[in-house]
Design a protein around this motif. Structure first.
Motif, PDB file in Angstrom:
ATOM      1  N   GLY A  13      21.062 -51.821 -63.000  1.00 12.19           N
ATOM      2  CA  GLY A  13      19.925 -51.867 -62.070  1.00 12.19           C
ATOM      3  C   GLY A  13      18.630 -51.474 -62.760  1.00 12.19           C
ATOM      4  N   ILE A  14      18.703 -50.447 -63.596  1.00  9.72           N
ATOM      5  CA  ILE A  14      17.505 -50.000 -64.317  1.00  9.72           C
ATOM      6  C   ILE A  14      17.060 -51.080 -65.309  1.00  9.72           C
ATOM      7  CG2 ILE A  14      16.650 -48.317 -66.012  1.00  9.72           C
ATOM      8  CD1 ILE A  14      18.488 -46.238 -64.559  1.00  9.72           C
ATOM      9  N   GLN A  15      18.038 -51.658 -66.002  1.00  9.86           N
ATOM     10  CA  GLN A  15      17.690 -52.713 -66.977  1.00  9.86           C
ATOM     11  C   GLN A  15      17.079 -53.927 -66.278  1.00  9.86           C
ATOM     12  OE1 GLN A  15      21.584 -53.075 -68.700  1.00  9.86           O
ATOM     13  NE2 GLN A  15      21.036 -51.906 -70.539  1.00  9.86           N
ATOM     14  N   LYS A  16      17.610 -54.244 -65.106  1.00  9.07           N
ATOM     15  CA  LYS A  16      17.126 -55.417 -64.376  1.00  9.07           C
ATOM     16  C   LYS A  16      15.706 -55.187 -63.861  1.00  9.07           C
ATOM     17  CE  LYS A  16      18.490 -58.667 -60.809  1.00  9.07           C
ATOM     18  NZ  LYS A  16      19.233 -58.837 -59.561  1.00  9.07           N
ATOM     19  N   GLY A  17      15.435 -53.936 -63.469  1.00  9.02           N
ATOM     20  CA  GLY A  17      14.090 -53.600 -62.989  1.00  9.02           C
ATOM     21  C   GLY A  17      13.840 -54.072 -61.570  1.00  9.02           C
ATOM     22  N   GLY A  18      12.578 -54.041 -61.161  1.00  9.14           N
ATOM     23  CA  GLY A  18      12.191 -54.506 -59.832  1.00  9.14           C
ATOM     24  C   GLY A  18      12.893 -53.761 -58.721  1.00  9.14           C
ATOM     25  N   SER A  19      13.320 -54.515 -57.692  1.00 10.53           N
ATOM     26  CA  SER A  19      13.932 -53.868 -56.534  1.00 10.53           C
ATOM     27  C   SER A  19      15.274 -53.224 -56.893  1.00 10.53           C
ATOM     28  CB  SER A  19      14.121 -54.875 -55.403  1.00 10.53           C
ATOM     29  OG  SER A  19      14.892 -55.958 -55.852  1.00 10.53           O
ATOM     30  N   ALA A  20      15.962 -53.789 -57.882  1.00 10.45           N
ATOM     31  CA  ALA A  20      17.237 -53.194 -58.319  1.00 10.45           C
ATOM     32  C   ALA A  20      16.980 -51.797 -58.886  1.00 10.45           C
ATOM     33  CB  ALA A  20      17.901 -54.080 -59.375  1.00 10.45           C
ATOM     34  N   LEU A  21      15.891 -51.666 -59.639  1.00 15.82           N
ATOM     35  CA  LEU A  21      15.512 -50.363 -60.188  1.00 15.82           C
ATOM     36  C   LEU A  21      15.195 -49.389 -59.050  1.00 15.82           C
ATOM     37  CD1 LEU A  21      14.442 -48.336 -62.363  1.00 15.82           C
ATOM     38  CD2 LEU A  21      12.266 -49.573 -62.249  1.00 15.82           C
ATOM     39  N   GLU A  22      14.452 -49.873 -58.068  1.00 14.96           N
ATOM     40  CA  GLU A  22      14.080 -48.990 -56.961  1.00 14.96           C
ATOM     41  C   GLU A  22      15.299 -48.491 -56.206  1.00 14.96           C
ATOM     42  OE1 GLU A  22      10.850 -49.841 -54.289  1.00 14.96           O
ATOM     43  OE2 GLU A  22       9.775 -50.905 -55.860  1.00 14.96           O
ATOM     44  N   GLU A  23      16.288 -49.375 -56.009  1.00 15.58           N
ATOM     45  CA  GLU A  23      17.515 -48.965 -55.309  1.00 15.58           C
ATOM     46  C   GLU A  23      18.211 -47.849 -56.078  1.00 15.58           C
ATOM     47  OE1 GLU A  23      20.193 -52.184 -54.368  1.00 15.58           O
ATOM     48  OE2 GLU A  23      18.589 -53.364 -53.480  1.00 15.58           O
ATOM     49  N   VAL A  24      18.223 -47.986 -57.402  1.00 19.75           N
ATOM     50  CA  VAL A  24      18.861 -46.959 -58.234  1.00 19.75           C
ATOM     51  C   VAL A  24      18.072 -45.647 -58.129  1.00 19.75           C
ATOM     52  CG1 VAL A  24      19.471 -46.291 -60.597  1.00 19.75           C
ATOM     53  CG2 VAL A  24      19.892 -48.619 -59.809  1.00 19.75           C
ATOM     54  N   LEU A 145       0.387 -54.951 -64.247  1.00 18.05           N
ATOM     55  CA  LEU A 145       0.983 -54.874 -65.594  1.00 18.05           C
ATOM     56  C   LEU A 145       2.119 -53.862 -65.647  1.00 18.05           C
ATOM     57  CD1 LEU A 145      -2.284 -55.116 -67.750  1.00 18.05           C
ATOM     58  CD2 LEU A 145      -0.550 -56.897 -67.417  1.00 18.05           C
ATOM     59  N   SER A 146       1.971 -52.759 -64.914  1.00 19.18           N
ATOM     60  CA  SER A 146       3.050 -51.753 -64.882  1.00 19.18           C
ATOM     61  C   SER A 146       4.302 -52.334 -64.259  1.00 19.18           C
ATOM     62  CB  SER A 146       2.627 -50.531 -64.066  1.00 19.18           C
ATOM     63  OG  SER A 146       1.528 -49.915 -64.651  1.00 19.18           O
ATOM     64  N   LEU A 147       4.122 -52.998 -63.127  1.00 21.07           N
ATOM     65  CA  LEU A 147       5.287 -53.582 -62.447  1.00 21.07           C
ATOM     66  C   LEU A 147       5.925 -54.661 -63.309  1.00 21.07           C
ATOM     67  CD1 LEU A 147       3.884 -53.817 -58.796  1.00 21.07           C
ATOM     68  CD2 LEU A 147       5.600 -52.211 -59.629  1.00 21.07           C
ATOM     69  N   TRP A 148       5.097 -55.428 -63.948  1.00 19.53           N
ATOM     70  CA  TRP A 148       5.607 -56.478 -64.838  1.00 19.53           C
ATOM     71  C   TRP A 148       6.421 -55.850 -65.977  1.00 19.53           C
ATOM     72  CZ3 TRP A 148       3.534 -57.582 -69.967  1.00 19.53           C
ATOM     73  CH2 TRP A 148       4.104 -58.702 -70.557  1.00 19.53           C
ATOM     74  N   ALA A 149       5.882 -54.760 -66.527  1.00 16.72           N
ATOM     75  CA  ALA A 149       6.593 -54.078 -67.615  1.00 16.72           C
ATOM     76  C   ALA A 149       7.900 -53.456 -67.122  1.00 16.72           C
ATOM     77  CB  ALA A 149       5.706 -52.984 -68.217  1.00 16.72           C
ATOM     78  N   LEU A 150       7.937 -53.133 -65.830  1.00 14.49           N
ATOM     79  CA  LEU A 150       9.185 -52.584 -65.262  1.00 14.49           C
ATOM     80  C   LEU A 150      10.117 -53.687 -64.751  1.00 14.49           C
ATOM     81  CD1 LEU A 150       7.827 -49.465 -63.341  1.00 14.49           C
ATOM     82  CD2 LEU A 150       9.532 -49.438 -65.158  1.00 14.49           C
ATOM     83  N   HIS A 151       9.852 -54.893 -65.229  1.00 13.62           N
ATOM     84  CA  HIS A 151      10.712 -56.060 -64.954  1.00 13.62           C
ATOM     85  C   HIS A 151      10.742 -56.453 -63.483  1.00 13.62           C
ATOM     86  CE1 HIS A 151      13.203 -54.747 -68.743  1.00 13.62           C
ATOM     87  NE2 HIS A 151      11.925 -55.012 -69.022  1.00 13.62           N
ATOM     88  N   TYR A 152       9.671 -56.160 -62.749  1.00 12.99           N
ATOM     89  CA  TYR A 152       9.594 -56.686 -61.386  1.00 12.99           C
ATOM     90  C   TYR A 152       9.346 -58.187 -61.494  1.00 12.99           C
ATOM     91  CZ  TYR A 152       9.410 -52.139 -59.013  1.00 12.99           C
ATOM     92  OH  TYR A 152       9.716 -50.908 -58.517  1.00 12.99           O
TER      93      TYR A 152
END
Lengths: 196, 254
Positions: A13-24, A145-152
Motif C-alpha cells: 500500500g505504501i509503495q503504491k501510494g495514493g489512496s492505498a497509502l492513506e488507508e495504510v 507535486l507532493s501528491l504526485w511524488a507520493l504516487h497519487y
C-alpha cells in the motif's frame, strides 16, 4: 468497517501510494498496536504526550519515504523498523537537548535508515533552501507535486486539489514541475547538493 | 532554444518515467553522452525530482494530522476462524439442534399429538337408551366404578347378535386407546367400521385416525384425515385440520 492489513499489504500500500497509502496510514495510526507501543516507549522515557505524537508522525513519514524509495529491504518487520526509527529520533532529540543523557539506550540497527547528525543538519539547511524556492512556486504547485511524488494518481490529485479534470491536473503538474525546475536551475550549487 | 528545451523535457520525462521504447531509450542515452544541453536539463530534472521527494514529508505529516483528527471506526469484533472458533460454533449448532430435537420430540411426537387431540367420551351418554341388565350395562357400571379390566372383560363378552354389540365395540376401542393398546384399538375400530353403523361412522373416522397415530402409522392417519376433510360438515372437520397442520409442522422434522 475498518480493514486489517498484514505487513506485506502495508508495504504494498505504501509503495503504491495514493489512496492505498492513506488507508495504510489510517490503519497504522488508529488500529495497529504500533502507535500505542511507541507512545508508551517515549512517555516512559521522559517524553511528553506531544513529544511522543510528534516522533511517531515523523517516524511514519520517514518510514513511508524509505519504503517508496526502496531503502527498506525487509530485513526486519515493519513494526521493528518503525519502532527503531522512532526510538532513534527520540534519543537524538533528547541527546541534543541534553536533558536525558542518562537514559540513552543502544538500539540494534538492522536497516540503513538513519542519518548522522551532520547529514541531518545538511539536509535541514537544504530543506530550508528548498522551502524558499517552493514558496515561490505556490502552495497549489507544492501540493500537486507532493501528491504526485507520493504516487497519487492524476484522478486522486484532481479530487484533492479540486480541479475539474485530470487533463487540467496533468497540465498543472507539468507547469509546476517546470517552474520548480527553472528555480532550481538558477542555483547550480543546489543541484550539486541535491544530486550528491 | 526554448523549443529544444521543451523537447528535452519531454524526452527526459519519458526516459525517467520509463515510458520509452528500448530504441528510444538507447537513443536518449547516446544523446545524453554527446549533448551538454541535454545533460544540463537532465541534471536539473533529476535535482527537481529529488527536491520534490524531500518535501513530501511535509505532505505526509499533513495527512497524518488529518488522520489523527478522524475518529476511529468502532472495532467490530470478527471472530477469527480458528479451529477453536469452528469447534465452538459447531458446539452451539449441535446444542441448538439438540434443543430443537427435544422440543420437536416432546411437543410434536405422535403420543403428544394424540394426547392433545384425544377427548375421552362420556360413557353416560352412550348408555342412554341401551337395554339395562345386559352385559354391556354391567360393563358401563364397572367403568363408572373405575373397574376398567372388569369392564373390558364384560365388553368382550357382548355377542355379535347382541344389539349392544356395536356400542360395546366402540367403548372397548376407547378403553384400548386409553390403555395405550393402539394396535388393538385400530383392530376394534376397524371391526366397528365394518358394521356400517351410521351412529358411529363419523366418530370411527376420527378415532381410527387417532388410533393409527398411536401406533405411528402416519399414512393411515393421513388417509383418515382426508376422509374427514372431504366433508366440511363432518363433526371432526376442524380437529382433522388441526391434526394435519400439526403433523406437517416444522418441528416434526426433529
Amino acid at each position: 468497517m475498518k480493514r486489517v492489513f498484514t505487513e506485506e499489504e502495508m508495504i504494498r500500500g505504501i509503495q503504491k501510494g495514493g489512496s492505498a497509502l492513506e488507508e495504510v496510514l489510517v490503519f497504522i495510526y488508529h488500529y495497529s498496536p504500533y502507535r500505542q507501543s511507541i507512545l508508551q516507549f517515549i512517555q516512559k522515557r521522559m517524553g511528553s504526550r506531544e513529544d511522543a505524537e510528534d516522533i511517531f508522525q515523523e517516524g511514519i513519514s520517514r518510514m513511508v519515504i524509505s519504503i517508496q524509495k526502496g531503502k527498506f529491504e525487509g530485513k526486519s518487520t515493519l513494526r521493528t523498523y518503525l519502532t527503531t526509527i522512532c526510538k532513534n529520533l527520540w534519543f537524538t532529540q533528547y541527546t541534543r537537548s541534553n536533558r536525558y543523557a542518562n537514559i540513552i539506550e543502544q538500539i540494534p540497527v538492522e536497516e540503513k535508515f538513519e542519518m548522522g547528525p551532520d547529514e541531518e543538519l545538511l539536509l535541514k539547511e537544504r530543506s530550508e533552501g528548498l522551502q524558499k524556492i517552493l514558496a515561490q512556486v505556490g502552495e497549489k504547485c507544492k501540493k500537486i507535486l507532493s501528491l504526485w511524488a507520493l504516487h497519487y494518481s492524476m484522478r486522486e490529485i484532481t479530487q484533492e486539489v479540486g480541479y475539474k479534470s485530470e487533463g487540467m491536473t496533468r497540465k498543472k503538474k507539468h507547469q509546476c514541475f517546470k517552474a520548480l525546475m527553472n528555480k532550481i536551475k538558477e542555483q547550480p550549487d543546489l543541484i550539486k547538493e541535491l544530486l550528491g | 532554444m526554448l523549443m529544444s528545451k521543451e523537447i528535452y523535457f519531454d524526452r527526459i520525462e519519458s526516459y525517467v518515467e520509463g515510458t520509452n521504447s528500448a530504441e528510444e531509450k538507447r537513443e536518449f542515452e547516446n544523446d545524453l553522452e554527446e549533448n551538454p544541453d541535454l545533460q544540463e536539463e537532465y541534471q536539473a530534472y533529476l535535482a527537481t525530482k529529488k527536491a520534490i521527494d524531500e518535501f513530501v514529508k511535509e505532505e505526509i505529516l499533513a495527512k497524518l494530522d488529518e488522520i489523527a483528527q478522524r475518529k476511529p471506526v468502532p472495532e467490530v469484533k470478527v471472530l477469527g476462524l480458528t479451529r477453536r472458533t469452528w469447534a465452538m460454533a459447531a458446539g452451539v449448532l449441535i446444542l441448538i439442534g439438540a434443543l430443537m430435537f427435544l422440543y420437536g420430540h416432546q411437543e410434536y411426537s405422535d403420543d403428544r399429538l394424540f394426547a392433545k387431540q384425544y377427548e375421552r367420551p362420556s360413557w353416560d351418554s352412550n348408555r342412554g337408551d341401551q337395554p339395562t341388565n345386559s352385559t354391556y350395562d354391567k360393563a358401563i357400571s364397572s367403568l363408572q366404578n373405575n373397574e376398567v379390566e372388569e369392564a373390558a372383560d364384560q365388553l368382550s363378552k357382548v355377542g355379535r347378535d347382541d344389539e349392544a354389540y356395536n356400542v360395546a365395540l366402540y367403548v372397548m376401542a376407547h378403553l384400548q386407546l386409553q390403555a395405550d393398546a393402539g394396535e388393538e384399538a385400530v383392530e376394534t375400530f376397524n371391526a366397528l367400521k365394518q358394521q356400517n353403523d351410521k351412529r358411529y361412522q363419523e366418530n370411527v373416522d376420527w378415532f381410527l385416525a387417532l388410533a393409527y397415530l398411536k401406533v405411528g402409522e402416519e399414512s393411515m392417519v393421513d388417509q383418515q384425515i382426508n376422509t374427514i376433510l372431504q366433508n366440511e360438515q363432518h363433526p371432526y372437520y376442524q380437529d382433522a385440520l388441526t391434526l394435519r397442520s400439526r403433523l406437517q409442522s416444522f418441528w416434526r422434522r426433529f
